[in-house]
Design a protein around this motif. Structure first.
Motif, PDB file in Angstrom:
ATOM      1  N   GLU A  58      50.684  42.176  37.409  1.00  0.00           N
ATOM      2  CA  GLU A  58      50.878  43.631  37.268  1.00  0.00           C
ATOM      3  C   GLU A  58      49.866  44.276  36.318  1.00  0.00           C
ATOM      4  O   GLU A  58      49.736  45.483  36.260  1.00  0.00           O
ATOM      5  CB  GLU A  58      52.319  43.962  36.841  1.00  0.00           C
ATOM      6  N   GLU A  59      49.119  43.455  35.579  1.00  0.00           N
ATOM      7  CA  GLU A  59      48.160  44.037  34.642  1.00  0.00           C
ATOM      8  C   GLU A  59      46.833  44.412  35.286  1.00  0.00           C
ATOM      9  O   GLU A  59      46.014  45.089  34.697  1.00  0.00           O
ATOM     10  CB  GLU A  59      47.905  43.070  33.486  1.00  0.00           C
ATOM     11  N   ALA A  93      30.241  40.112  37.283  1.00  0.00           N
ATOM     12  CA  ALA A  93      30.709  41.451  36.884  1.00  0.00           C
ATOM     13  C   ALA A  93      31.801  41.330  35.825  1.00  0.00           C
ATOM     14  O   ALA A  93      31.849  42.114  34.869  1.00  0.00           O
ATOM     15  CB  ALA A  93      31.229  42.211  38.096  1.00  0.00           C
ATOM     16  N   ILE A  94      32.674  40.340  35.971  1.00  0.00           N
ATOM     17  CA  ILE A  94      33.745  40.140  34.987  1.00  0.00           C
ATOM     18  C   ILE A  94      33.143  39.711  33.642  1.00  0.00           C
ATOM     19  O   ILE A  94      33.539  40.170  32.587  1.00  0.00           O
ATOM     20  CB  ILE A  94      34.783  39.098  35.500  1.00  0.00           C
ATOM     21  N   ARG A  95      32.116  38.869  33.719  1.00  0.00           N
ATOM     22  CA  ARG A  95      31.436  38.450  32.492  1.00  0.00           C
ATOM     23  C   ARG A  95      30.829  39.661  31.771  1.00  0.00           C
ATOM     24  O   ARG A  95      30.796  39.735  30.554  1.00  0.00           O
ATOM     25  CB  ARG A  95      30.340  37.420  32.837  1.00  0.00           C
ATOM     26  N   GLN A  96      30.372  40.642  32.556  1.00  0.00           N
ATOM     27  CA  GLN A  96      29.784  41.845  31.954  1.00  0.00           C
ATOM     28  C   GLN A  96      30.831  42.842  31.460  1.00  0.00           C
ATOM     29  O   GLN A  96      30.475  43.887  30.921  1.00  0.00           O
ATOM     30  CB  GLN A  96      28.864  42.536  32.960  1.00  0.00           C
ATOM     31  N   GLY A  97      32.103  42.555  31.679  1.00  0.00           N
ATOM     32  CA  GLY A  97      33.129  43.425  31.104  1.00  0.00           C
ATOM     33  C   GLY A  97      34.072  44.086  32.092  1.00  0.00           C
ATOM     34  O   GLY A  97      34.951  44.836  31.681  1.00  0.00           O
ATOM     35  N   ALA A  98      33.932  43.837  33.383  1.00  0.00           N
ATOM     36  CA  ALA A  98      34.863  44.436  34.351  1.00  0.00           C
ATOM     37  C   ALA A  98      36.260  43.866  34.119  1.00  0.00           C
ATOM     38  O   ALA A  98      36.418  42.662  33.939  1.00  0.00           O
ATOM     39  CB  ALA A  98      34.412  44.150  35.773  1.00  0.00           C
ATOM     40  N   ARG A  99      37.259  44.735  34.081  1.00  0.00           N
ATOM     41  CA  ARG A  99      38.629  44.298  33.848  1.00  0.00           C
ATOM     42  C   ARG A  99      39.563  44.678  34.981  1.00  0.00           C
ATOM     43  O   ARG A  99      40.728  44.342  34.984  1.00  0.00           O
ATOM     44  CB  ARG A  99      39.176  44.917  32.545  1.00  0.00           C
ATOM     45  N   ASP A 100      39.088  45.463  35.916  1.00  0.00           N
ATOM     46  CA  ASP A 100      39.931  45.876  37.044  1.00  0.00           C
ATOM     47  C   ASP A 100      39.082  46.089  38.293  1.00  0.00           C
ATOM     48  O   ASP A 100      37.856  45.917  38.261  1.00  0.00           O
ATOM     49  CB  ASP A 100      40.720  47.152  36.689  1.00  0.00           C
ATOM     50  N   VAL A 101      39.743  46.452  39.387  1.00  0.00           N
ATOM     51  CA  VAL A 101      39.054  46.578  40.669  1.00  0.00           C
ATOM     52  C   VAL A 101      37.941  47.632  40.596  1.00  0.00           C
ATOM     53  O   VAL A 101      36.850  47.441  41.131  1.00  0.00           O
ATOM     54  CB  VAL A 101      40.067  46.918  41.791  1.00  0.00           C
ATOM     55  N   GLN A 114      41.401  41.248  43.375  1.00  0.00           N
ATOM     56  CA  GLN A 114      42.466  41.189  42.357  1.00  0.00           C
ATOM     57  C   GLN A 114      42.801  39.745  42.005  1.00  0.00           C
ATOM     58  O   GLN A 114      42.999  39.414  40.843  1.00  0.00           O
ATOM     59  CB  GLN A 114      43.718  41.902  42.867  1.00  0.00           C
ATOM     60  N   ALA A 115      42.836  38.890  43.022  1.00  0.00           N
ATOM     61  CA  ALA A 115      43.163  37.478  42.779  1.00  0.00           C
ATOM     62  C   ALA A 115      42.101  36.827  41.894  1.00  0.00           C
ATOM     63  O   ALA A 115      42.423  36.070  40.972  1.00  0.00           O
ATOM     64  CB  ALA A 115      43.278  36.742  44.111  1.00  0.00           C
TER      65      ALA A 115
END
Ligand SMILES: Cc1cc2nc3c(=O)[nH]c(=O)nc-3n(C[C@H](O)[C@H](O)[C@H](O)COP(=O)(O)OP(=O)(O)OC[C@H]3O[C@@H](n4cnc5c(N)ncnc54)[C@H](O)[C@@H]3O)c2cc1C
Lengths: 94, 399
Positions: free
Chosen positions: A69-70, A25-33, A57-58
């Protein structure tokens, strides 16, 4: 957070989502929860992320090398605890 | 950032479909979004693609054509957006509603659409948990459902394979015009992208993106709220909504429902939708409250009250979450899909109100046709921005 999680480790028990699926999911562009939630359903089950949000988050921090915090948490949505449609419809809630 | 044939602004269902269809046509496309993909209304909504809630004519024609687009893409794409076609059911509470419904079905049947009236017995067979005192309904066979945000992710992932460049977390702050007044570039908070064509797919925020070049686009936010249940045994098999829903959507349909003050006040109309995650979504309402998407307890109450009236069984089921979103309502109800005469290179594909998921498939296809100089599948002159020529709108117009 120097710990390295295994791809097949389970993150969200309610929806059975693994670390590998979160990484994808992060590879596809997810940047937050929230971005993770929409792509994988992690945190969308009965407990609404109370158990897995910290871990998600971790992993985000680890993959994106961000300062803690980001990474924003999921948007809190009512209700805080489940309530039956009956009780809600009768107005038994403040 | 270099230069592109087209820059699409907004990565909701409409923008991602437009970006996909343009990329597929061979254009070099950049998709610019201020947040994540699908972070606007396309993740704060239901997910049905219906023809039963459209007015006879172009509205229904687009709805039907869009379902055909989704059907094809579901086969082609490797990214699953959970498309399925269970049909949908409208239910009537009174004889008066039933008469209006029967009239409406006659018109749709005359145009060749697979809709028909069903009696209470057949309704009980289709939906065993439905209240027993309803007088009949409409069944619409082609009506479909999907995951709205997975649809956006699917368009993006498939288009990326064909060369689409995505600039998420880039906010558009201005549109650069040359001395002749044609589009020359798109200014973001992280740099300018050169292009001769921009498509405004800003959904409810399309008006702001219009103001950047002095356009008065009459698109306003129209709020809606949805309640989500816990995982349960099957309560309903398809989208079910009250025929009174048409009343909450179109102000010119005249009949009054016998409902509580709370339901009336918040313009609540019952609809329920099963999801692939074994729960259901209960809606909904339509109100003009600006861009605020906080969920109000009073509205939640009214939605639950109305839901129990049609599906008494849900009384004992838990709601685990609620959310609200703002529909991009366009003056006159039809979306805008066209180039803007006054500003060569500026296109608008926005204002789909409560049908943006439903109509995203055909909208993307038609924008690609317009841009390639091809004829569109059918006449869409009614969707031209020029219909608002000479008119001005106040920011709180809809309220
Ligand atoms: C409660 C509810 C239920 C609904 N149910 C259905 C349904 O069942 N079926 C259906 O078809 N429709 C439904 N809708 C309507 C549907 O959700 C919308 O019509 C659709 O999501 C609109 O898509 P869009 O791409 O036009 O807008 P959006 O999804 O809002 O996309 C616009 C994007 O533009 C971005 N943006 C705005 N300004 C800028 C800028 N300056 N720079 C960069 N990016 C920018 C935003 O961040 C946003 O992501 C429902 C809506 C609601 C609220």
């Amino acid at each position: 957070m120097s710990q390295n999680y295994d791809d097949d480790m389970l993150v969200c028990r309610c929806e059975e989502i693994t670390v590998g699926e979160i990484r994808e999911a992060i590879r596809q562009g997810a940047r937050d929860v929230t971005g993770i939630k929409r792509r994988t359903r992690a945190g969308m089950g009965l407990c609404q992320g109370r158990t897995c949000e910290k871990l998600v988050q971790a992993i985000l921090r680890q993959e994106l090398c961000n300062a803690p915090e980001e990474i924003s948490a999921a948007t809190p949505r009512p209700p805080v605890r489940p309530i039956t449609f009956g009780a809600l419809g009768r107005g038994e809630v403040e | 950032m270099n230069s592109f044939d087209v820059v699409v602004v907004g990565a909701g269902a409409v923008g991602t479909s437009v970006a996909y269809h343009l990329t597929k046509k061979g254009f070099e496309v950049a998709l610019v979004e201020r947040g994540d993909i699908a972070s606007g209304t396309s993740s704060h909504c239901d997910a049905v693609a219906l023809i039963c809630d459209k007015k006879p004519g172009i509205d229904t024609q687009m709805g039907y054509a869009s379902i055909q687009v989704f059907k094809e893409l579901a086969k082609e794409f490797s990214y699953d957006f959970e498309f399925h076609q269970p049909g949908s059911l409208y239910v009537c509470e009174t004889d008066q509603e039933y008469e209006v419904a029967a009239d409406y079905v006659k018109q749709q049947q005359a145009d060749g659409y697979a809709m028909r009236m069903v009696d209470p017995y057949e309704m009980q067979e289709m939906e065993p948990y439905l209240a027993k005192d309803l007088v009949g309904g409409i069944w619409t066979e082609p009506d479909s459902s999907m995951s709205p945000y997975k649809l956006c992710f699917a368009f993006v992932e498939e288009a990326k394979k064909l060369g689409l460049k995505v600039f998420d977390h880039h906010t558009v702050q201005g549109i650069k015009l040359n001395e002749k007044g044609s589009v020359e570039g798109v200014i973001t908070d992280r740099g300018t992208i050169k292009t001769k064509r921009v498509v405004n797919c800003g959904g409810p925020w399309a008006r702001e993106l219009g103001k950047m070049v002095g356009l008065d686009i009459p698109i306003f936010p129209r709020k809606g709220t949805i309640l989500i249940s816990e995982k349960t045994a099957r309560v309903c098999n398809q989208k079910v909504h009250e025929f009174g829903y048409m009343l909450s959507k179109f102000e010119d349909i005249n009949f009054k429902r016998n409902v509580s003050e709370l339901v009336e006040k918040h313009n609540v109309a019952f609809n329920i939708e099963p999801t692939k995650a074994d729960n259901f979504l209960l809606g909904g309402n339509r109100e003009y409250k600006g861009f605020d998407i906080n969920t109000e307890i009073e509205v939640m109450r009214a939605i639950a009250e109305r839901g129990i009236r049609f599906f008494p069984i849900i009384s004992e089921i838990n709601m685990i979450r609620a959310y609200s979103g703002v529909r991009p309502y366009c003056e006159g109800h039809l979306p805008i899909v066209s180039e803007v005469e006054e500003i060569p290179g500026y296109f608008i594909a926005a204002g789909h109100e409560g049908d943006g998921i439903s109509l995203s498939g055909i909208t993307g296809r038609m924008v690609a046709q317009i841009m390639a100089g091809e004829e569109t599948d059918f006449d869409i002159s009614k969707l031209n921005f020029s219909r608002f020529k000479g008119q001005t709108f106040a920011d709180d117009m809809a309220e």
